[in-house]
Write a protein that holds these residues in place. Structure first.
Motif, short mmCIF file in Angstrom:
data_model
loop_
_atom_site.label_atom_id
_atom_site.label_comp_id
_atom_site.label_asym_id
_atom_site.label_seq_id
_atom_site.Cartn_x
_atom_site.Cartn_y
_atom_site.Cartn_z
N LYS A 20 -7.10 8.11 6.35
CA LYS A 20 -7.46 9.29 7.14
C LYS A 20 -6.36 10.35 7.09
N HIS A 21 -5.10 9.88 7.05
CA HIS A 21 -3.96 10.80 7.08
C HIS A 21 -3.18 10.81 5.75
N ILE A 22 -3.87 10.50 4.66
CA ILE A 22 -3.20 10.42 3.36
C ILE A 22 -2.56 11.75 2.97
N ASP A 23 -3.08 12.85 3.49
CA ASP A 23 -2.50 14.16 3.17
C ASP A 23 -1.09 14.30 3.75
N SER A 24 -0.75 13.51 4.75
CA SER A 24 0.59 13.60 5.33
C SER A 24 1.62 12.80 4.53
N TYR A 25 1.15 12.02 3.56
CA TYR A 25 2.07 11.28 2.68
C TYR A 25 2.72 12.28 1.74
N ARG A 26 4.05 12.37 1.82
CA ARG A 26 4.78 13.40 1.07
C ARG A 26 5.53 12.87 -0.14
N GLU A 27 5.42 11.61 -0.42
CA GLU A 27 6.05 11.00 -1.59
C GLU A 27 7.57 11.04 -1.57
N ASP A 28 8.17 11.23 -0.36
CA ASP A 28 9.63 11.13 -0.26
C ASP A 28 10.05 9.67 -0.11
N ALA A 29 9.08 8.80 0.10
CA ALA A 29 9.28 7.35 0.10
C ALA A 29 8.13 6.77 -0.72
N THR A 30 8.26 5.49 -1.07
CA THR A 30 7.16 4.87 -1.81
C THR A 30 5.93 4.77 -0.91
N PHE A 31 4.77 4.71 -1.52
CA PHE A 31 3.55 4.56 -0.73
C PHE A 31 3.61 3.27 0.09
N GLY A 32 4.13 2.20 -0.52
CA GLY A 32 4.24 0.92 0.19
C GLY A 32 5.11 1.02 1.43
N ALA A 33 6.22 1.75 1.34
CA ALA A 33 7.10 1.92 2.50
C ALA A 33 6.40 2.74 3.58
N TRP A 34 5.69 3.78 3.17
CA TRP A 34 4.96 4.62 4.11
C TRP A 34 3.87 3.80 4.82
N LEU A 35 3.14 3.02 4.04
CA LEU A 35 2.08 2.18 4.59
C LEU A 35 2.65 1.10 5.49
N LYS A 36 3.78 0.52 5.09
CA LYS A 36 4.39 -0.53 5.90
C LYS A 36 4.79 0.01 7.27
N ARG A 37 5.28 1.23 7.32
CA ARG A 37 5.63 1.86 8.60
C ARG A 37 4.39 1.94 9.48
N ILE A 38 3.25 2.30 8.91
CA ILE A 38 2.00 2.38 9.66
C ILE A 38 1.63 0.99 10.17
N VAL A 39 1.73 -0.03 9.32
CA VAL A 39 1.39 -1.41 9.70
C VAL A 39 2.30 -1.89 10.84
N VAL A 40 3.59 -1.64 10.70
CA VAL A 40 4.54 -2.05 11.75
C VAL A 40 4.20 -1.35 13.05
N ASN A 41 3.95 -0.05 13.00
CA ASN A 41 3.61 0.70 14.22
C ASN A 41 2.32 0.19 14.85
N LYS A 42 1.31 -0.08 14.03
CA LYS A 42 0.04 -0.62 14.55
C LYS A 42 0.26 -2.01 15.15
N SER A 43 1.10 -2.82 14.53
CA SER A 43 1.40 -4.16 15.04
C SER A 43 2.10 -4.07 16.39
N ILE A 44 3.04 -3.15 16.49
CA ILE A 44 3.77 -2.97 17.74
C ILE A 44 2.83 -2.47 18.83
N THR A 45 1.93 -1.56 18.48
CA THR A 45 0.94 -1.08 19.45
C THR A 45 0.08 -2.24 19.93
N SER A 46 -0.30 -3.09 19.02
CA SER A 46 -1.10 -4.26 19.37
C SER A 46 -0.31 -5.19 20.30
#
Length: 174
Positions: A51-77
């Motif tokens: 949904k927010h792929i446009d905010s991915y700026r490629e200053d980090a790897t996609f995996g690192a960007w996605l992992k941050r989202i996963v960690v944040n979602k896990s913490i929210t859970s």
């Protein structure tokens, strides 16, 4: 492939999911400690990422960007379930077996260590996972979980001690 995802290409989205889902699931599972919860987190994280792929700026790897989202979602859970979570102060009555530093636990498989990690109370497992596997420091963990920094440090120490006890028992009785 990222550009194709930005254009809404479902094939590219599927390919990214296929490439990253296993690693991201393992991250969510380490933090959440529950397979169903980790699966939910994984799905929410990928939906959010696409949904927010446009905010991915490629200053980090996609995996690192996605992992941050996963960690944040896990913490929210975790926060949603925090009322059910046993924090260390509430688990202080757990037996305090000591294990000397020279007492090594050997002969354990990676799977057994993973299982032992899941046997830890949720509060222990959360702090241990955030510190060891996700690289957060105790100040960051205290902010994330809404606990004091000293509580984070004591939970981490007790989690390590409890994990050693579980693994030591496995070697003794396994």
């Amino acid at each position: 492939m990222i550009n194709r995802c930005k254009e809404g290409d479902p094939g590219a989205q599927y390919e990214l999911y296929r490439l990253y889902s296993r690693a991201m699931f393992n991250t969510a599972l380490r933090i959440c400690g529950n397979r169903e919860e980790a699966e939910d987190v994984l799905q929410e994280a990928f939906l959010n990422a696409f949904k927010h792929i446009d905010s991915y700026r490629e200053d980090a790897t996609f995996g690192a960007w996605l992992k941050r989202i996963v960690v944040n979602k896990s913490i929210t859970s975790l926060r949603k379930n925090q009322k059910e979570t046993l924090m260390m102060e509430e688990v202080a009555e757990l037996e305090e077996e000591s294990m000397s530093i020279g007492d090594e636990v050997t002969g354990l498989s990676v799977e057994r260590v993973k299982t032992a990690l899941m046997d830890l109370p949720k509060g222990f497992r959360s702090v241990l996972s955030l510190y060891l596997f996700e690289g957060y420091d105790h100040k960051e963990i205290s902010d994330i979980l809404g606990i004091t920094e000293s509580t984070s440090k004591s939970q981490y120490k007790r989690a390590k001690d409890k994990l050693k006890i579980i693994l030591k028992q496995e070697v003794k009785y396994g």
